[in-house]
Design a protein around this motif. Structure first.
Motif, short mmCIF file in Angstrom:
data_model
loop_
_atom_site.label_atom_id
_atom_site.label_comp_id
_atom_site.label_asym_id
_atom_site.label_seq_id
_atom_site.Cartn_x
_atom_site.Cartn_y
_atom_site.Cartn_z
N SER A 261 42.41 34.48 42.31
CA SER A 261 41.79 35.66 42.91
C SER A 261 42.87 36.71 43.13
O SER A 261 44.07 36.40 43.08
N PRO A 262 42.49 37.97 43.36
CA PRO A 262 43.50 39.01 43.60
C PRO A 262 44.47 38.65 44.73
O PRO A 262 45.68 38.90 44.61
N SER B 194 45.26 35.62 45.71
CA SER B 194 46.10 34.52 45.23
C SER B 194 47.19 35.03 44.29
O SER B 194 48.32 34.53 44.30
#
Length: 230
Positions: free
Chosen positions: A189-190, A192
């Motif tokens: 994800s962004p 992460s």
């Protein structure tokens, strides 16, 4: 190392990196045919950029070796200073972080960093040439050759600028193509991704500090020593 053996060693490593780059260049047609890597973008990977970086460094090191024998230390201070700055700020940290990140991710899940289908095109020895031998070569430099580290602020600033420039290029490429150069980012994800990049940066800084500590442990404070010799 003696001057002669150092010169021979640097020439050997320089020739090795030139050979690796040439070999990879010959492979690029097969890689593009298999659509394994984005067309024309294989040279944007940190691994390949590091090969060019190491080639430049060992080229400068060879030049410094030759000029030192011809002109002596005092007449090549600029070349020596540039060699030291290149290795301490980029050469050692970049090769070390690539080794650590690549093999850590490879052991965790090779598909996120080096898909198995690459094995059909890239020989195992070449993989190790790109991702394994780079660290021993850098460690040999630290152990057998003293380097004058710059002020910590200067060295870390250079490394940080290069790191941010590469990440910016990575994000720009994704924004233009919708393709991540590294498969691992496609699974994160962004938030992460931001965490991963932050941790990578911390480890990158750590490799700089490690090189500085190793150099100081082996050779002492080279800045003070060179000031005394002026």
């Amino acid at each position: 190392m003696t001057r002669t053996s150092t010169c021979i060693y640097h020439f050997f490593v320089l020739s090795w990196y030139i050979f690796i780059i040439y070999y990879i260049y010959q492979l690029k047609v097969d890689i593009q045919k298999q659509s394994i890597l984005p067309k024309g973008q294989q040279w944007q990977y940190a691994t390949f950029i590091n090969l060019f970086l190491q080639t430049i460094f060992y080229g400068v090191a060879c030049l410094e070796d030759v000029l030192r024998r011809i002109k002596g230390k005092k007449d090549i201070k600029f070349i020596t200073a540039f060699r030291d700055l290149l290795f301490t700020s980029l050469g050692f940290p970049v090769s070390t972080i690539i080794f650590l990140l690549f093999w850590s991710l490879f052991l965790y899940d090779r598909e996120v960093v080096y898909p198995k289908n690459l094995d059909y095109i890239i020989p195992v020895w070449l993989n190790h040439a790109m991702h394994t031998s780079i660290l021993p070569f850098s460690l040999i430099e630290v152990i057998f050759r003293p380097y004058c580290y710059p002020q910590k602020k200067k060295g870390l600033s250079i490394l940080t600028i290069v790191f941010l420039a590469y990440i910016s290029r990575l994000l720009w490429f994704y924004s233009q193509t919708g393709i991540w150069l590294y498969p691992i980012f496609g699974k994160l994800s962004p938030i992460s991704i931001a965490v991963f990049l932050s941790i990578s940066y911390i480890f990158t800084i750590g490799t700089y500090l490690l090189g500085e500590k190793l150099n100081h442990w082996k050779w002492g404070d080279m800045r003070q020593l060179r000031k005394k010799n002026k």
